[in-house]
Design a protein around this motif. Structure first.
Motif, PDB file in Angstrom:
ATOM      1  N   ILE A   1       2.363  -0.388  -3.991  1.00 50.25           N
ATOM      2  CA  ILE A   1       1.015  -0.073  -4.458  1.00 50.25           C
ATOM      3  C   ILE A   1       0.814  -0.529  -5.904  1.00 50.25           C
ATOM      4  N   TRP A   2       1.873  -0.499  -6.710  1.00 46.66           N
ATOM      5  CA  TRP A   2       1.780  -0.988  -8.081  1.00 46.66           C
ATOM      6  C   TRP A   2       1.494  -2.489  -8.088  1.00 46.66           C
ATOM      7  N   VAL A   3       2.190  -3.208  -7.235  1.00 42.71           N
ATOM      8  CA  VAL A   3       2.006  -4.663  -7.165  1.00 42.71           C
ATOM      9  C   VAL A   3       0.591  -4.984  -6.695  1.00 42.71           C
ATOM     10  N   LEU A   4       0.154  -4.316  -5.648  1.00 44.63           N
ATOM     11  CA  LEU A   4      -1.188  -4.570  -5.122  1.00 44.63           C
ATOM     12  C   LEU A   4      -2.249  -4.218  -6.152  1.00 44.63           C
TER      13      LEU A   4
ATOM     14  N   ALA B   1       5.592  -1.238   5.514  1.00 45.48           N
ATOM     15  CA  ALA B   1       4.155  -1.421   5.765  1.00 45.48           C
ATOM     16  C   ALA B   1       3.421  -1.700   4.466  1.00 45.48           C
ATOM     17  N   GLY B   2       3.811  -1.028   3.390  1.00 41.88           N
ATOM     18  CA  GLY B   2       3.195  -1.260   2.085  1.00 41.88           C
ATOM     19  C   GLY B   2       3.442  -2.666   1.572  1.00 41.88           C
ATOM     20  N   VAL B   3       4.648  -3.159   1.755  1.00 43.13           N
ATOM     21  CA  VAL B   3       4.986  -4.525   1.318  1.00 43.13           C
ATOM     22  C   VAL B   3       4.179  -5.548   2.114  1.00 43.13           C
ATOM     23  N   VAL B   4       4.143  -5.380   3.429  1.00 41.84           N
ATOM     24  CA  VAL B   4       3.404  -6.326   4.285  1.00 41.84           C
ATOM     25  C   VAL B   4       1.909  -6.287   3.974  1.00 41.84           C
ATOM     26  N   SER B   5       1.337  -5.088   3.857  1.00 44.73           N
ATOM     27  CA  SER B   5      -0.103  -5.004   3.592  1.00 44.73           C
ATOM     28  C   SER B   5      -0.450  -5.535   2.210  1.00 44.73           C
ATOM     29  N   THR B   6       0.417  -5.335   1.227  1.00 43.37           N
ATOM     30  CA  THR B   6       0.188  -5.897  -0.105  1.00 43.37           C
ATOM     31  C   THR B   6       0.106  -7.414  -0.032  1.00 43.37           C
ATOM     32  N   GLY B   7       1.036  -8.019   0.680  1.00 40.68           N
ATOM     33  CA  GLY B   7       1.008  -9.475   0.848  1.00 40.68           C
ATOM     34  C   GLY B   7      -0.254  -9.951   1.548  1.00 40.68           C
ATOM     35  N   LEU B   8      -0.662  -9.254   2.584  1.00 40.90           N
ATOM     36  CA  LEU B   8      -1.866  -9.646   3.331  1.00 40.90           C
ATOM     37  C   LEU B   8      -3.128  -9.510   2.483  1.00 40.90           C
ATOM     38  N   PHE B   9      -3.260  -8.394   1.765  1.00 41.08           N
ATOM     39  CA  PHE B   9      -4.440  -8.209   0.914  1.00 41.08           C
ATOM     40  C   PHE B   9      -4.484  -9.262  -0.189  1.00 41.08           C
TER      41      PHE B   9
END
Length: 121
Positions: free
Chosen positions: A62-65, A7-15
């Motif tokens: 979260i670091w990437v985002l 979920a974190g990976v997908v949401s990072t991409g979307l944001f």
């Protein structure tokens, strides 16, 4: 990979994808008239302070985002300062701003005509 990390990976991409059109438009047009210096400055300060929390967490999406937000907000602030003009009261150097459009209309139309009662135009 567990569900939370996925979920974190997908949401990072979307944001990140949701920010890209704003960044591309700002870079292309250099028109940041709709942004405020206060908001951009507070966003950058908030991101810098929030970094202490984010980078204390284990490495993950979260670091990437957060890294993306740090770079994006810093770019917007730099572009805002670069393209807005030098000092308060000085016209901005933005292309496509409403002020420049109004000047072009004034040049095309000419000075206002004085209306004389009873005269037809």
């Amino acid at each position: 990979m567990d569900l939370a990390v996925f979920a974190g990976v997908v949401s990072t991409g979307l944001f990140a994808m949701s920010y890209l059109p704003m960044l591309v438009k700002a870079a292309r047009t250099k028109d940041l008239a709709s942004y405020s210096l206060g908001n951009l400055a507070i966003t950058n300060v908030g991101n810098a302070v929030h970094s202490a929390y984010v980078f204390s967490l284990p490495f993950g999406p979260i670091w990437v985002l957060h890294g993306f937000y740090l770079v994006a907000s810093a770019l917007m602030l730099v572009w805002f300062l670069r393209y807005r003009g030098g000092r308060r009261g000085e016209p901005g150097r933005q292309r496509g701003s409403l002020g420049h459009a109004a000047e072009r209309v004034d040049e095309a139309v000419g000075p206002p005509r004085r209306m004389v009662p009873g005269a037809t135009s």
